[in-house]
Write a protein that holds these residues in place. Structure first.
Motif, PDB file in Angstrom:
ATOM      1  N   UNK A 123       0.853  -1.178   0.000  1.00  0.00           N
ATOM      2  CA  UNK A 123       0.000   0.000   0.000  1.00  0.00           C
ATOM      3  C   UNK A 123       0.900   1.242   0.000  1.00  0.00           C
ATOM      4  N   UNK A 124       0.474   2.353  -0.628  1.00  0.00           N
ATOM      5  CA  UNK A 124       1.317   3.552  -0.659  1.00  0.00           C
ATOM      6  C   UNK A 124       1.809   4.015   0.714  1.00  0.00           C
ATOM      7  N   UNK A 125       0.973   3.874   1.755  1.00  0.00           N
ATOM      8  CA  UNK A 125       1.413   4.281   3.093  1.00  0.00           C
ATOM      9  C   UNK A 125       2.592   3.428   3.573  1.00  0.00           C
ATOM     10  N   UNK A 126       2.544   2.146   3.256  1.00  0.00           N
ATOM     11  CA  UNK A 126       3.637   1.249   3.640  1.00  0.00           C
ATOM     12  C   UNK A 126       4.873   1.531   2.790  1.00  0.00           C
ATOM     13  N   UNK A 127       4.677   1.673   1.492  1.00  0.00           N
ATOM     14  CA  UNK A 127       5.807   1.942   0.609  1.00  0.00           C
ATOM     15  C   UNK A 127       6.521   3.228   1.019  1.00  0.00           C
ATOM     16  N   UNK A 128       5.763   4.262   1.385  1.00  0.00           N
ATOM     17  CA  UNK A 128       6.371   5.511   1.820  1.00  0.00           C
ATOM     18  C   UNK A 128       7.252   5.304   3.038  1.00  0.00           C
ATOM     19  N   UNK A 129       6.764   4.524   4.005  1.00  0.00           N
ATOM     20  CA  UNK A 129       7.560   4.240   5.198  1.00  0.00           C
ATOM     21  C   UNK A 129       8.817   3.467   4.841  1.00  0.00           C
ATOM     22  N   UNK A 130       8.682   2.495   3.950  1.00  0.00           N
ATOM     23  CA  UNK A 130       9.850   1.704   3.547  1.00  0.00           C
ATOM     24  C   UNK A 130      10.895   2.575   2.863  1.00  0.00           C
ATOM     25  N   UNK A 131      10.443   3.485   2.018  1.00  0.00           N
ATOM     26  CA  UNK A 131      11.391   4.356   1.322  1.00  0.00           C
ATOM     27  C   UNK A 131      12.158   5.233   2.313  1.00  0.00           C
ATOM     28  N   UNK A 132      11.467   5.732   3.321  1.00  0.00           N
ATOM     29  CA  UNK A 132      12.137   6.550   4.344  1.00  0.00           C
ATOM     30  C   UNK A 132      13.136   5.712   5.127  1.00  0.00           C
ATOM     31  N   UNK A 133      12.711   4.516   5.553  1.00  0.00           N
ATOM     32  CA  UNK A 133      13.601   3.637   6.308  1.00  0.00           C
ATOM     33  C   UNK A 133      14.828   3.270   5.485  1.00  0.00           C
ATOM     34  N   UNK A 134      14.611   3.014   4.224  1.00  0.00           N
ATOM     35  CA  UNK A 134      15.704   2.672   3.313  1.00  0.00           C
ATOM     36  C   UNK A 134      16.720   3.811   3.230  1.00  0.00           C
TER      37      UNK A 134
END
Length: 375
Positions: A123-134
């Protein structure tokens, strides 16, 4: 302690069991195997060496049983798991604050997928968090960030409800083409998840029972075992317990490409054979050098236990390398066929598997366990 009491210590209702299970990993040997070997061939206070330590099962069990350990792992996913299991950030409040801080950094641009796989996987909300963590987590240099990253890696993909992704298996990364086709055929959409709340709940569960009590230490080297063993210092190893890569089978890049992306890798796998150990002579050279280096970091009366593939080329290369490194030891083996469905069967490989072989090299004054034959 009897076997029943010992098994009870390793359930998820205990701190030992909870941290033991940290890190889904493809092709790992079981905790029970590591525990039985470590108890049999070493004593508390001695050192155990695993030059191909994977997700750190040898190192974790050694630490719980009061043995120091040294491990090497070239796959950064395995290294993160091993490092965090043996030495997690102890203050769960700090872990939660870091997760919450990452959630506050997400912007709309972070939610934009780079490819079709990401569109269907999260989901976009999850992908956004992953991109930040990355982008933000210093998992190599910070124990706190490494601990946060370990939770993300564990739950990055799994069955719906058990992780952050659309329906996927947890232990191994499937190919993007296969995954996209399956999701489309099944009409499966990525679930809407609050990644911060999801991860916090998992942190609280993992930390609830505390940590195993032990004064033993575990050091995990990230990189080629040949380099790591050369840098190893300290007391000599009394036990070497490991499972080397299998010739033309093992490929950590292929098996972990989604998690490797989270650690900074490419958004799509390259399918390179670089990490598959497909070249016979280079594979043999790797094993010879690693076992020679292991021998130089171990006591003369070290016990060596190696679980390897029963396929002829891998098996012969492993036996030859052990003989070369410990020419005064006696070598024994035991062949075991899988008793249940293998991990490869879960991913569509229905061929009968040759099983695995346990190889033990012992000083001449020691006898092998029942069921082992002299080579």
């Amino acid at each position: 302690m009897n076997e029943e009491a010992f098994q009870e210590k390793w359930t998820v209702g205990t701190s030992i069991g909870r941290w033991s299970g940290m890190g889904p990993y493809y092709a790992m040997f079981p905790v029970s195997f590591a525990r039985s070997v470590i108890e049999e061939y070493s004593q508390p206070g001695q050192k155990v060496i695993d030059p191909f330590c994977g997700r750190g099962t040898t190192n974790y069990v050694s630490r719980v049983l009061g043995r120091d350990s040294f491990g090497c792992e070239i796959n950064p996913v395995g290294w993160v798991y091993a490092s965090v299991k043996t030495d997690p950030y102890r203050n769960y409040h700090g872990v939660i604050r870091r997760i919450e801080a990452l959630g506050g950094m997400v912007c709309e641009g972070d939610k934009q997928p780079e490819n079709e796989f990401q569109t269907w996987a999260w989901h976009p909300d999850v992908l956004g968090f992953l991109q930040v963590a990355r982008r933000e987590l210093d998992w190599k240099g910070s124990r706190l960030d490494r601990t946060v990253m370990s939770f993300l890696l564990v739950y990055l993909h799994a069955k719906i409800g058990g992780g952050l992704s659309n329906q996927m298996r947890q232990s191994k990364s499937m190919s993007p083409e296969y995954s996209i086709r399956w999701w489309k055929e099944k009409g499966s959409s990525p679930p809407k998840i609050d990644p911060v709340a999801f991860l916090v709940s998992r942190v609280l569960w993992r930390y609830k029972k505390g940590f195993p009590g032990s004064e033993a230490t575990a050091r995990i080297f990230l990189g080629d075992a040949r380099d790591g063993l050369k840098r190893h210092r300290g007391k000599k190893g009394k036990l070497i317990l490991t499972s080397p890569p299998y010739l033309a089978v093992t490929n950590y890049e292929y098996d972990n490409w989604i998690r490797l992306w989270l650690l900074g890798g490419a958004p799509y796998p390259s399918w390179s054979t670089k990490h598959r150990h497909a070249h016979k002579s280079r594979f043999e050279d790797l094993l010879h050098e690693v076992f020679q280096n292991s021998a130089s970091r171990a006591s003369e009366d070290v016990s060596v236990v190696v679980r390897t593939d029963a396929r002829e080329m891998t098996l012969n290369a492993t036996i030859s390398s052990i003989r070369n490194a410990w020419d005064t030891h006696r070598i024994y083996s035991r062949h075991s066929l899988p008793k249940k469905r293998t991990q490869t069967a879960l991913f569509g490989d229905k061929e009968a598997k040759p099983g695995e072989v346990d190889i033990i090299a012992l000083p001449s004054d020691r006898s092998p366990p029942d069921g082992f034959l002299r080579l």
